[in-house]
Design an enzyme around this catalytic site. Structure first.
Site, PDB file in Angstrom:
ATOM      1  N   TRP A 111       0.790  -1.169  -0.101  1.00  0.00           N
ATOM      2  CA  TRP A 111      -0.190  -0.010  -0.183  1.00  0.00           C
ATOM      3  C   TRP A 111       0.941   1.258  -0.125  1.00  0.00           C
ATOM      4  O   TRP A 111       1.916   1.438   0.848  1.00  0.00           O
ATOM      5  CB  TRP A 111      -0.722  -0.115   1.184  1.00  0.00           C
ATOM      6  CG  TRP A 111      -1.708   0.928   1.414  1.00  0.00           C
ATOM      7  CD1 TRP A 111      -2.772   1.728   0.381  1.00  0.00           C
ATOM      8  CD2 TRP A 111      -2.112   1.913   2.656  1.00  0.00           C
ATOM      9  NE1 TRP A 111      -3.244   2.743   1.134  1.00  0.00           N
ATOM     10  CE2 TRP A 111      -3.006   2.747   2.420  1.00  0.00           C
ATOM     11  CE3 TRP A 111      -1.647   1.632   4.115  1.00  0.00           C
ATOM     12  CZ2 TRP A 111      -3.361   3.779   3.370  1.00  0.00           C
ATOM     13  CZ3 TRP A 111      -1.697   2.795   4.893  1.00  0.00           C
ATOM     14  CH2 TRP A 111      -2.952   3.627   4.475  1.00  0.00           C
ATOM     15  N   ASP A 117      -1.140  -5.623   8.994  1.00  0.00           N
ATOM     16  CA  ASP A 117      -1.881  -4.893   8.728  1.00  0.00           C
ATOM     17  C   ASP A 117      -3.343  -5.544   8.185  1.00  0.00           C
ATOM     18  O   ASP A 117      -3.187  -6.256   7.125  1.00  0.00           O
ATOM     19  CB  ASP A 117      -1.474  -3.829   7.552  1.00  0.00           C
ATOM     20  CG  ASP A 117      -2.572  -2.623   7.379  1.00  0.00           C
ATOM     21  OD1 ASP A 117      -1.903  -1.660   6.458  1.00  0.00           O
ATOM     22  OD2 ASP A 117      -3.754  -2.779   7.451  1.00  0.00           O
ATOM     23  N   LYS A 171     -13.646  -0.244   5.541  1.00  0.00           N
ATOM     24  CA  LYS A 171     -14.346  -0.937   4.489  1.00  0.00           C
ATOM     25  C   LYS A 171     -15.375  -2.037   5.052  1.00  0.00           C
ATOM     26  O   LYS A 171     -16.323  -2.323   4.180  1.00  0.00           O
ATOM     27  CB  LYS A 171     -13.389  -1.715   3.735  1.00  0.00           C
ATOM     28  CG  LYS A 171     -12.194  -0.859   3.177  1.00  0.00           C
ATOM     29  CD  LYS A 171     -11.200  -0.587   3.792  1.00  0.00           C
ATOM     30  CE  LYS A 171      -9.932   0.345   3.178  1.00  0.00           C
ATOM     31  NZ  LYS A 171      -8.965   0.814   3.981  1.00  0.00           N
TER      32      LYS A 171
END
Ligand SMILES: Cc1[nH+]cc(COP(=O)(O)O)c(/C=N/[C@@H](CC(=O)O)C(=O)O)c1O
Length: 397
Positions: free
Chosen positions: A130, A211, A246
């Site tokens: 990311w 993560d 999300k």
């Protein structure tokens, strides 16, 4: 005074959203930022969230500061969701968990904590990862290195090279890993590969920083948390940043957490104290509203069941869009292999499109991908998937 301040070039992901919003073409399609849209192209309000929030509106009360570590019931719910309610690490109290401002807040606070107590360590992130991981850990003061991860030749994982690299890392190296639904590639380690990697992490005395921003978008809430649970089973001390942006479609409410799995409850108590200190020095304390919704859903059995079912629908729609795009591309360009859309998991796929092809998709077809070639599958719908395949075929031809 500010003459030396350079103009901001924009963020490779978030600035694309601004361009997309300014784009007036009726056929525009956003496949860039990692946001889940439903088949009507709308950002959903989950039924479980609406029910919880409506109930909370009946309980409007004073809004004092939260403690630096956040709400106790939220933190307990984070641990149970990430590790399972009966995991020994949870029941023994050896996990220090704080409520953070999104998963980003967890990464930043954890980065500051690590820089304070492991200042000689370096950070290793997957190649690629990311976009914001590097910025966050360099911003915390760490040198950031890459470990082998994505195999461009196969659209899969360079696991043997990743394992070999981990075997060379100095003790206390911080290895940043994705729990599941890897961003940007959609390529994950299998459970067997985690079982091979974790003993190396333990033997080398590495510090995993996991993560978990997409729990529930791979195979399911339990399956997607295999890595943190296996690390805890192995007695590894590690960091876990999680995000509900999300999975609850609560992006702007900034709901996240940071858990540090320690060796004992006493150790967790000291770590928690210094995490609080790091929070205080960053943003003092976390927000109330969104996390109260998350806590209500996670702590109410019938709401949890409804949320889990809605998340399964979201997961299923993404899978269906992967299959639809794959079929449409295979029909248009039979000589090319688009199998990666079927093997990669979660919200993203790494298309292998060059930056120039991504630019053409945007400029000529109003289809927005991140310039790395990452596609957010959750932006596809039954209305636009054929059009996206046609646009991709045009730039690939
Ligand atoms: C792996 C990962 N970790 C953390 C975050 C941040 O989550 P939050 O809880 O909202 O702070 C994101 C967001 N990713 C999407 C949006 C962004 O870039 O900020 C993305 O990759 O599009 C991740 O993809």
């Amino acid at each position: 005074m500010f003459e030396h301040i350079p103009a901001y070039p924009g963020d490779p992901i978030l600035s694309l959203m601004e361009d997309f919003q300014r784009d007036t073409r009726p056929n525009k399609v956003s496949l860039s930022i990692g946001i889940y849209f439903d088949d009507d192209g709308r950002l959903p309000v989950m039924k479980a969230v609406r029910t919880a929030e409506t109930a909370l509106l009946q309980e409007i009360g004073p809004r004092s500061y939260l403690p630096m570590e956040g709400m106790a019931d939220y933190r307990a719910a984070v641990q149970k969701l990430a590790f399972g309610p009966t995991h020994e690490a949870v029941t023994s109290g050896r996990i220090a968990t704080i409520q953070t401002i999104g998963g980003s807040g967890g990464l930043k606070v954890g980065g500051d904590f690590l820089k304070r107590y492991f200042s000689d360590s370096q950070v290793w992130v997957s190649d690629p990862t990311w976009e914001n991981h590097r910025a966050m850990f360099e911003g915390a003061g760490f040198p950031v290195n890459l470990y082998p991860y994505y195999d461009a030749a196969t659209g899969g994982l360079r696991f043997e090279e990743m394992l070999a690299t981990f075997k060379t890392l100095p003790a206390r190296s911080i290895v940043l890993m994705h729990a599941s639904c890897h961003n940007p590639t959609g390529v994950d380690l299998s459970q067997d590969q985690w079982k091979q990697l974790i003993p190396v992490i333990a033997e080398r005395g590495l510090i995993p920083y996991v993560d978990m921003a997409y729990q529930g978008f791979g195979d399911g809430l339990v399956e997607d948390a295999f890595a943190p649970r296996a690390l805890a089973d192995a007695g590894v001390r590690f960091f876990l940043a999680n995000s509900f942006s999300k999975s609850f479609s609560l992006y702007g409410e900034r709901c996240g957490g940071l858990s540090v799995v320690c060796g004992s409850a006493e150790e967790a108590g000291r770590v928690l104290g210094q995490l609080k200190s790091a929070v205080r020095a960053n943003y003092s304390s976390p927000p109330t509203h969104g996390p109260r919704i998350v806590t209500r859903v996670l702590s109410t059995p019938e709401l949890y069941a409804q949320w889990d079912a809605e998340l399964a629908e979201m997961r299923g729609r993404i899978k269906a869009m992967r299959e639809a795009l794959h079929a449409s591309l295979a029909e248009r360009l039979p000589g090319r292999d688009f199998g990666y859309f079927l093997t990669q998991r979660g919200m993203f796929s790494y298309t292998g499109l060059t930056p120039e092809q991504v630019d053409r998709l945007r400029e000529e077809h109003a289809v927005y991908l991140v310039r790395s070639g990452r596609m957010c599958i959750a932006g596809l719908s039954t209305r636009n998937v054929a059009y996206v395949a046609q646009a991709m075929a045009a730039v690939l031809d």
